[in-house]
Design an enzyme around this catalytic site. Structure first.
Site, PDB file in Angstrom:
ATOM      1  CE1 TYR A 156       0.526   4.480  -2.549  1.00 42.71           C
ATOM      2  CE2 TYR A 156      -0.823   6.388  -2.658  1.00 42.71           C
ATOM      3  CZ  TYR A 156      -0.227   5.741  -2.081  1.00 42.71           C
ATOM      4  OH  TYR A 156      -0.524   5.821  -0.589  1.00 42.71           O
ATOM      5  NE  ARG A 157      -1.586   7.177 -11.812  1.00 40.75           N
ATOM      6  CZ  ARG A 157      -2.916   6.875 -11.678  1.00 40.75           C
ATOM      7  NH1 ARG A 157      -3.625   5.380 -11.694  1.00 40.75           N
ATOM      8  NH2 ARG A 157      -3.309   7.966 -11.468  1.00 40.75           N
TER       9      ARG A 157
END
Length: 192
Positions: A156-157
């Site tokens: 996600y990052r």
């Protein structure tokens, strides 16, 4: 024999027909008890009727090794009520947060089978899932882990997701969650 990965969009009928296999990926990836299988199949089939429903699966030589799906956020959904509660609790929502929760695609589920995680499958599914979405943001939740030290947070990052809520507890769940958001369309970034 060459191994071939395919990320494939599923029509709603394909998704509902294959829900048992897709839920099995979810149960295995999350380490949940198989006793929840029938309930989750019913929930996933109901979710396929939400506006904007989109689903993808990852196939490795015709074996399903990943699944992701989502739909348009709606003020009528339990999840958005939870988001708004969390934002109020932290002193918001701010104008920017209010704009996000009024125009988002909810990434409801993203799962890759153990043994296949950490090889870019989740990333490819997310790009396909969010390609051409007609919302300004995507939002998802993921269980909190110490120092964000798992594949999910790394994914996600790397896609540009940032914090909307941290250490948030959904009604009926004792775990802490991070609620993350990203502007759409996703931008291609380098992986670590």
């Amino acid at each position: 024999m060459k191994v071939s990965l395919l990320i494939r969009r599923l029509s709603i009928p394909e998704f509902t027909t294959n829900a048992p296999v897709l839920v099995d990926v979810y149960i295995t990836a999350m380490g949940y008890s198989p006793t929840i299988r029938d309930t989750r199949i019913a929930v996933w089939r109901r979710n396929s009727q939400n506006p904007g429903f989109t689903s993808v699966c990852a196939l490795l030589d015709d074996q399903v090794v990943g699944v992701a799906y989502g739909f348009y956020g709606s003020p009528d959904h339990w999840w958005q009520h939870q988001l708004r509660r969390g934002l109020r609790h932290k002193g918001g929502p701010t104008t920017a947060e209010l704009e996000i929760v009024q125009n988002y695609f909810e990434v409801a589920e993203v799962h890759v089978m153990p043994g296949f995680q950490g090889h870019g499958i989740g990333r490819k599914m997310m790009f396909e899932l969010l390609r051409e979405q007609q919302r300004a943001h995507a939002i998802l939740s993921t269980p909190e882990v110490d120092q964000e030290s798992n594949n999910a947070f790394g994914l996600y990052r790397s896609l540009g997701f940032y914090d909307l809520l941290r250490s948030f507890r959904f009604d009926g769940d004792l775990r802490d969650f991070a609620v993350l958001t990203v502007e759409l369309p996703l931008k291609e970034t380098k992986t670590h």
